[in-house]
Design a protein around this motif. Structure first.
Motif, PDB file in Angstrom:
ATOM      1  N   LEU A  38      31.909  41.334  70.361  1.00  0.00           N
ATOM      2  CA  LEU A  38      31.074  42.008  69.080  1.00  0.00           C
ATOM      3  C   LEU A  38      32.065  43.068  68.689  1.00  0.00           C
ATOM      4  N   LYS A  39      33.148  43.628  69.337  1.00  0.00           N
ATOM      5  CA  LYS A  39      33.821  44.633  69.152  1.00  0.00           C
ATOM      6  C   LYS A  39      34.318  44.454  67.543  1.00  0.00           C
ATOM      7  N   SER A  40      35.050  43.167  67.426  1.00  0.00           N
ATOM      8  CA  SER A  40      35.697  43.195  66.149  1.00  0.00           C
ATOM      9  C   SER A  40      34.598  43.307  64.790  1.00  0.00           C
ATOM     10  N   ASP A  41      33.485  42.512  64.950  1.00  0.00           N
ATOM     11  CA  ASP A  41      32.516  42.387  64.218  1.00  0.00           C
ATOM     12  C   ASP A  41      31.992  43.698  63.744  1.00  0.00           C
ATOM     13  N   LEU A  42      31.606  44.731  64.666  1.00  0.00           N
ATOM     14  CA  LEU A  42      31.382  45.940  64.465  1.00  0.00           C
ATOM     15  C   LEU A  42      32.177  46.752  63.822  1.00  0.00           C
ATOM     16  N   THR A  43      33.362  46.814  64.196  1.00  0.00           N
ATOM     17  CA  THR A  43      34.356  47.319  63.720  1.00  0.00           C
ATOM     18  C   THR A  43      34.747  46.894  62.246  1.00  0.00           C
ATOM     19  N   ASN A  44      34.695  45.717  61.992  1.00  0.00           N
ATOM     20  CA  ASN A  44      35.021  45.091  60.523  1.00  0.00           C
ATOM     21  C   ASN A  44      33.761  45.734  59.445  1.00  0.00           C
ATOM     22  N   ALA A  45      32.634  45.755  60.217  1.00  0.00           N
ATOM     23  CA  ALA A  45      31.239  46.275  59.520  1.00  0.00           C
ATOM     24  C   ALA A  45      31.386  47.771  59.202  1.00  0.00           C
ATOM     25  N   GLY A  46      32.272  48.375  59.785  1.00  0.00           N
ATOM     26  CA  GLY A  46      32.600  50.012  59.791  1.00  0.00           C
ATOM     27  C   GLY A  46      31.787  50.810  60.821  1.00  0.00           C
ATOM     28  N   ALA A  47      31.729  50.387  61.851  1.00  0.00           N
ATOM     29  CA  ALA A  47      31.329  51.211  63.033  1.00  0.00           C
ATOM     30  C   ALA A  47      32.432  51.481  64.053  1.00  0.00           C
ATOM     31  N   THR A  48      32.520  52.558  64.809  1.00  0.00           N
ATOM     32  CA  THR A  48      33.392  52.675  65.708  1.00  0.00           C
ATOM     33  C   THR A  48      32.845  52.168  66.927  1.00  0.00           C
ATOM     34  N   TRP A  49      33.674  51.358  67.566  1.00  0.00           N
ATOM     35  CA  TRP A  49      32.992  50.742  68.856  1.00  0.00           C
ATOM     36  C   TRP A  49      33.766  51.220  69.919  1.00  0.00           C
ATOM     37  N   VAL A  50      32.950  51.602  70.915  1.00  0.00           N
ATOM     38  CA  VAL A  50      33.372  52.179  72.309  1.00  0.00           C
ATOM     39  C   VAL A  50      32.859  51.164  73.322  1.00  0.00           C
ATOM     40  N   ASP A  51      33.558  51.286  74.665  1.00  0.00           N
ATOM     41  CA  ASP A  51      33.285  50.508  75.769  1.00  0.00           C
ATOM     42  C   ASP A  51      32.707  51.633  76.780  1.00  0.00           C
TER      43      ASP A  51
END
Length: 185
Positions: A135-148
């Motif tokens: 979901l990293k790309s989905d969240l990033t494309n929706a404006g979130a900052t994704w962290v592992d």
């Protein structure tokens, strides 16, 4: 565990195919902390979990989504699984239900693929989150900052990656739900 959530009502929104452990363990933790937790679904009667590699148990639906209102609940839990959030994110009533929590600053906890429904509800812009890695790309494309990371908390929003993260997820979820409303997302 203390009764940190005594008097709180928690909505658990699911469709068929939710990851069973991501409902069972957090629901048990919420109830142990004193919360009243309701399974809410567009399905009537029962919903069926997914147990890692095959269909799991059936769970009783406490409230049909058609009768549910976010105003009746203090917080929202979104279990993952692949099918569950995929069904929810194309259901306008489910998306509106989730959006109502976000718009009113009510705490939300989402694990694994659960954030897919948050994306559709436009509740991730500007947020720092984690999820299942796909979901990293989905969240990033929706404006979130994704962290592992095992668990991430951002202004009342708690996210985790996978079932192995459930102990940390449950702890942060209970903390955020006990704090109550935050500023609107």
């Amino acid at each position: 565990m203390s009764q940190k959530l005594a008097g709180k009502k928690i909505a658990i929104l699911v469709e068929n195919g939710f990851e069973q452990i991501e409902l069972e363990k957090p629901k048990a933790a919420l109830e142990e902390a004193g919360a009243e937790a309701h399974i809410i679904s567009p399905q009537s009667g029962t919903v069926k979990g997914w147990d890692m590699t095959d269909w799991g148990k059936e769970f009783n639906v406490d409230v049909d989504l058609k009768q549910a209102t976010a105003a009746d609940y203090d917080a929202l839990l979104l279990p993952g699984g692949v099918m569950n959030p995929d069904y929810l994110r194309v259901n306008p009533q489910a998306v509106a239900f989730v959006r109502a929590f976000s718009d009113n600053g009510k705490p939300i906890a989402a694990i694994c693929h659960g954030p897919w429904t948050l994306i559709e509800a436009q509740a991730v812009q500007g947020r720092t989150m984690t999820s299942w890695p796909s979901l990293k790309s989905d969240l990033t494309n929706a404006g979130a900052t994704w962290v592992d990371e095992e668990v991430v908390t951002d202004n009342g929003l708690v996210t985790s990656r996978k079932p192995d993260d459930i102990p940390a997820f449950n702890q942060k979820m209970i903390e955020e739900f006990a704090e109550g409303k935050h500023s609107s997302f």
